[in-house]
Design an enzyme around this catalytic site. Structure first.
Site, PDB file in Angstrom:
ATOM      1  N   ARG A 121      54.638  77.456 -85.212  1.00 57.47           N
ATOM      2  CA  ARG A 121      54.637  77.029 -86.620  1.00 57.47           C
ATOM      3  C   ARG A 121      56.056  76.705 -87.052  1.00 57.47           C
ATOM      4  O   ARG A 121      56.682  77.443 -87.805  1.00 57.47           O
ATOM      5  CB  ARG A 121      54.002  78.103 -87.505  1.00 57.47           C
ATOM      6  CG  ARG A 121      52.535  77.838 -87.670  1.00 57.47           C
ATOM      7  CD  ARG A 121      51.900  78.587 -88.785  1.00 57.47           C
ATOM      8  NE  ARG A 121      50.542  78.100 -88.969  1.00 57.47           N
ATOM      9  CZ  ARG A 121      49.613  78.722 -89.673  1.00 57.47           C
ATOM     10  NH1 ARG A 121      49.901  79.841 -90.281  1.00 57.47           N
ATOM     11  NH2 ARG A 121      48.407  78.217 -89.792  1.00 57.47           N
ATOM     12  N   GLN A 126      54.918  70.654 -87.416  1.00 57.95           N
ATOM     13  CA  GLN A 126      53.987  70.595 -88.547  1.00 57.95           C
ATOM     14  C   GLN A 126      53.029  69.398 -88.495  1.00 57.95           C
ATOM     15  O   GLN A 126      51.838  69.536 -88.767  1.00 57.95           O
ATOM     16  CB  GLN A 126      54.778  70.535 -89.850  1.00 57.95           C
ATOM     17  CG  GLN A 126      54.448  71.667 -90.781  1.00 57.95           C
ATOM     18  CD  GLN A 126      55.412  71.737 -91.945  1.00 57.95           C
ATOM     19  OE1 GLN A 126      56.105  70.768 -92.271  1.00 57.95           O
ATOM     20  NE2 GLN A 126      55.462  72.887 -92.580  1.00 57.95           N
ATOM     21  N   ASP A 129      50.051  70.063 -86.299  1.00 60.09           N
ATOM     22  CA  ASP A 129      49.438  71.390 -86.409  1.00 60.09           C
ATOM     23  C   ASP A 129      47.951  71.323 -86.786  1.00 60.09           C
ATOM     24  O   ASP A 129      47.586  71.327 -87.965  1.00 60.09           O
ATOM     25  CB  ASP A 129      50.238  72.206 -87.437  1.00 60.09           C
ATOM     26  CG  ASP A 129      49.810  73.658 -87.469  1.00 60.09           C
ATOM     27  OD1 ASP A 129      48.821  74.005 -86.789  1.00 60.09           O
ATOM     28  OD2 ASP A 129      50.445  74.440 -88.182  1.00 60.09           O
ATOM     29  N   SER A 132      46.567  74.227 -89.040  1.00 60.00           N
ATOM     30  CA  SER A 132      46.815  74.087 -90.483  1.00 60.00           C
ATOM     31  C   SER A 132      45.873  73.042 -91.074  1.00 60.00           C
ATOM     32  O   SER A 132      45.323  73.248 -92.166  1.00 60.00           O
ATOM     33  CB  SER A 132      48.263  73.684 -90.752  1.00 60.00           C
ATOM     34  OG  SER A 132      49.102  74.760 -90.457  1.00 60.00           O
ATOM     35  N   TYR A 227      54.056  84.572 -89.214  1.00 63.71           N
ATOM     36  CA  TYR A 227      52.716  85.158 -89.202  1.00 63.71           C
ATOM     37  C   TYR A 227      52.788  86.627 -89.627  1.00 63.71           C
ATOM     38  O   TYR A 227      53.848  87.238 -89.610  1.00 63.71           O
ATOM     39  CB  TYR A 227      52.110  85.082 -87.793  1.00 63.71           C
ATOM     40  CG  TYR A 227      51.583  83.719 -87.433  1.00 63.71           C
ATOM     41  CD1 TYR A 227      50.442  83.215 -88.040  1.00 63.71           C
ATOM     42  CD2 TYR A 227      52.215  82.931 -86.468  1.00 63.71           C
ATOM     43  CE1 TYR A 227      49.936  81.975 -87.703  1.00 63.71           C
ATOM     44  CE2 TYR A 227      51.726  81.677 -86.129  1.00 63.71           C
ATOM     45  CZ  TYR A 227      50.577  81.204 -86.752  1.00 63.71           C
ATOM     46  OH  TYR A 227      50.082  79.979 -86.415  1.00 63.71           O
TER      47      TYR A 227
HETATM   48  P1  NAD Z   1      47.325  81.881 -91.669  1.00 67.09           P
HETATM   49  O1  NAD Z   1      47.950  82.661 -90.581  1.00 67.09           O
HETATM   50  O2  NAD Z   1      48.028  80.716 -92.240  1.00 67.09           O
HETATM   51  O3  NAD Z   1      46.942  82.835 -92.892  1.00 67.09           O
HETATM   52  C1  NAD Z   1      46.472  84.126 -92.739  1.00 67.09           C
HETATM   53  C2  NAD Z   1      47.082  84.939 -93.841  1.00 67.09           C
HETATM   54  O4  NAD Z   1      46.540  86.253 -93.784  1.00 67.09           O
HETATM   55  C3  NAD Z   1      48.599  85.077 -93.705  1.00 67.09           C
HETATM   56  O5  NAD Z   1      49.227  84.672 -94.907  1.00 67.09           O
HETATM   57  C4  NAD Z   1      48.800  86.556 -93.435  1.00 67.09           C
HETATM   58  O6  NAD Z   1      50.021  87.046 -93.945  1.00 67.09           O
HETATM   59  C5  NAD Z   1      47.580  87.129 -94.120  1.00 67.09           C
HETATM   60  N1  NAD Z   1      47.243  88.483 -93.682  1.00 67.09           N
HETATM   61  C6  NAD Z   1      47.232  89.006 -92.425  1.00 67.09           C
HETATM   62  N2  NAD Z   1      46.868  90.288 -92.453  1.00 67.09           N
HETATM   63  C7  NAD Z   1      46.623  90.595 -93.750  1.00 67.09           C
HETATM   64  C8  NAD Z   1      46.201  91.758 -94.412  1.00 67.09           C
HETATM   65  N3  NAD Z   1      45.965  92.880 -93.751  1.00 67.09           N
HETATM   66  N4  NAD Z   1      46.056  91.703 -95.753  1.00 67.09           N
HETATM   67  C9  NAD Z   1      46.294  90.568 -96.442  1.00 67.09           C
HETATM   68  N5  NAD Z   1      46.695  89.424 -95.870  1.00 67.09           N
HETATM   69  C10 NAD Z   1      46.859  89.440 -94.543  1.00 67.09           C
HETATM   70  O7  NAD Z   1      45.882  81.461 -91.129  1.00 67.09           O
HETATM   71  P2  NAD Z   1      44.997  80.241 -91.638  1.00 67.09           P
HETATM   72  O8  NAD Z   1      45.340  79.061 -90.815  1.00 67.09           O
HETATM   73  O9  NAD Z   1      45.049  80.174 -93.097  1.00 67.09           O
HETATM   74  O10 NAD Z   1      43.563  80.747 -91.181  1.00 67.09           O
HETATM   75  C11 NAD Z   1      42.983  81.843 -91.854  1.00 67.09           C
HETATM   76  C12 NAD Z   1      41.703  82.275 -91.188  1.00 67.09           C
HETATM   77  O11 NAD Z   1      40.724  81.265 -91.304  1.00 67.09           O
HETATM   78  C13 NAD Z   1      41.826  82.567 -89.695  1.00 67.09           C
HETATM   79  O12 NAD Z   1      41.039  83.698 -89.360  1.00 67.09           O
HETATM   80  C14 NAD Z   1      41.261  81.318 -89.044  1.00 67.09           C
HETATM   81  O13 NAD Z   1      40.755  81.560 -87.766  1.00 67.09           O
HETATM   82  C15 NAD Z   1      40.164  81.023 -90.026  1.00 67.09           C
HETATM   83  N6  NAD Z   1      39.640  79.669 -90.018  1.00 67.09           N
HETATM   84  C16 NAD Z   1      38.309  79.591 -90.179  1.00 67.09           C
HETATM   85  C17 NAD Z   1      37.706  78.376 -90.207  1.00 67.09           C
HETATM   86  C18 NAD Z   1      36.223  78.349 -90.438  1.00 67.09           C
HETATM   87  O14 NAD Z   1      35.633  77.280 -90.396  1.00 67.09           O
HETATM   88  N7  NAD Z   1      35.612  79.463 -90.711  1.00 67.09           N
HETATM   89  C19 NAD Z   1      38.455  77.212 -90.032  1.00 67.09           C
HETATM   90  C20 NAD Z   1      39.848  77.313 -89.903  1.00 67.09           C
HETATM   91  C21 NAD Z   1      40.443  78.579 -89.901  1.00 67.09           C
END
Ligand code: NAD
Length: 374
Positions: A121, A126, A129, A132, A227
């Site tokens: 990241r 970017q 990515d 993202s 992260y």
């Molecule tokens: P990201 O890493 O940008 O964001 C995750 C956030 O969670 C971060 O800001 C991190 O600091 C925070 N975090 C971690 N542990 C935490 C905790 N205990 N309490 C509070 N916050 C906490 O990830 P992203 O790219 O935004 O993706 C988020 C999630 O969505 C991932 O699990 C990813 O796999 C999922 N996702 C799902 C789909 C879907 O279709 N369902 C599609 C894309 C991404």
């Protein structure tokens, strides 16, 4: 040099390269672009649109047989893996941190494989990515899905039949998906609160007009490259209590908390779900990695004591047109690093090439994947 665009399996509506990217690929010096028949159909990119853009529509066998570089979003089937040729370059989003066993057949086939979900990241990466891009789609769609299932309005209404209060939305994790979810919920008129363990997230949450809920004592690490990292047991307990309190007033919770390569942190316990108002909705984006909510079932919509809990793991596939277009631009930007004057030129000194390479001469190059495999 020839680039091949493969069709995804039946349960995936996206396509890795859309017709609007074809001319930019040709400008890189790629002479021939082959697209598997029907590859873009479910993303509303018909074969005719590829042909008009200058690509050739062919069979799957021809794509495998003639392409020097293959692009595909999801991992290949066994039948497809058997068609790979030694030295071919394969690009996709294969999630090897979750399924490290998938590298073995790629090594056996002798291909050069790159998994875009391993991109660092960094500012330079970017534009490529895909995580993202897809999280942006998922964060947006999660809110629409919640609005669709919620038996209430999102915005405030002042009508002759009385005043309707705005919906309260709680976002867990303010990364890419979480921030997009905040922005979308705000656009729909909801009151939004968000939790995150990274202090850097606070400013972004506030700038989108949401309230940031702070729980003191979170562990952060610069080495994690932006992260989150695993939290202490004491913090987890404190956070669960705070989340419980705020959940009692929430109509919608969108869960997006993740620590890359790990099981999703468990943040919403069963008792919290059971304390929520009937009709509330939880969308758990982390469902495929175990979920942030204890009762989530992956790829299912369930009712738990009057609360709807949705664990949809592939929301980008439900918005295939724009999701594919974003993926396609990311692939184009990645290819700019490895196609020089119309030839494949793999420079493993380049941190992005090295970080994403999961198969080169039968070995994993990505340091991150190597560490996970250990
Ligand atoms: P990201 O890493 O940008 O964001 C995750 C956030 O969670 C971060 O800001 C991190 O600091 C925070 N975090 C971690 N542990 C935490 C905790 N205990 N309490 C509070 N916050 C906490 O990830 P992203 O790219 O935004 O993706 C988020 C999630 O969505 C991932 O699990 C990813 O796999 C999922 N996702 C799902 C789909 C879907 O279709 N369902 C599609 C894309 C991404």
């Amino acid at each position: 040099m020839t680039l091949g665009i493969l069709k995804e399996a039946q349960n995936e509506n996206r396509v890795a390269v859309t017709p609007d990217t074809i001319s930019a690929l040709q400008k890189l010096g790629i002479e021939k672009i082959l697209v598997e028949k029907g590859a873009g159909e479910r993303a509303f990119c018909p074969d005719a649109a590829y042909a008009e853009a200058g690509a050739e529509v062919v069979s799957e066998k021809d794509v495998f047989g003639k392409a020097d570089i293959l692009v595909k979003i999801q991992r290949m089937t066994d039948a497809q893996l058997k068609q790979l040729r030694k030295g071919q370059v394969v690009i996709g989003q294969f999630n090897p941190l979750w399924e490290p066993e998938l590298v073995k057949p790629l090594h056996e086939a002798g291909v050069e494989a790159f998994s875009l979900d391993l991109l660092p990241r960094t500012t330079r990466a970017q534009a490529m990515d895909v995580l993202s891009s897809m999280a942006t789609v998922a964060g947006y769609k999660a809110v629409l899905l919640a609005a669709n299932h919620l038996p209430r309005f999102f915005p405030m209404f002042m009508t002759a039949a009385g005043t309707i209060k705005p919906a309260k939305v709680l976002i867990i994790g303010a990364g890419v998906a979480g921030l997009q979810a905040i922005a979308t919920a705000r656009r729909l008129g909801a009151q939004v609160e968000a939790f995150d363990v990274r202090t850097a997230a606070k400013e972004e949450v506030l700038s989108l007009g949401a309230k940031f809920v702070e729980v003191e004592g979170a562990v952060e690490s610069e080495a994690a490259g932006g992260y989150a990292v695993e939290q202490t047991e004491e913090y987890k307990k404190k956070q669960a209590e705070a989340v419980h309190q705020h959940s009692m007033n929430a109509d919608v919770i969108i869960c997006t908390a993740q620590i890359p390569g790990r099981k999703a942190p468990l943040i919403i316990h069963k008792a919290t779900v059971e304390g929520m108002q009937p009709g509330s909705v939880i969308i758990d984006l982390a469902a495929s990695t175990g979920g942030n909510c204890e009762v989530t079932e992956n790829d299912k919509i369930i009712q738990h004591k009057g609360v709807t809990v949705i664990g949809d793991s592939n929301l980008p596939s439900t918005m295939p047109r724009d999701a594919s277009s974003m993926f396609s631009k990311n692939v184009l930007n990645f290819l700019k690093l490895m196609v020089k004057e119309g030839k494949v030129d793999l420079n493993f000194e380049d941190d992005i090439i090295a970080a994403t390479c999961i198969s080169h001469e039968g070995e994993v190059i990505s340091e991150r994947l190597k560490q996970f495999m250990k």
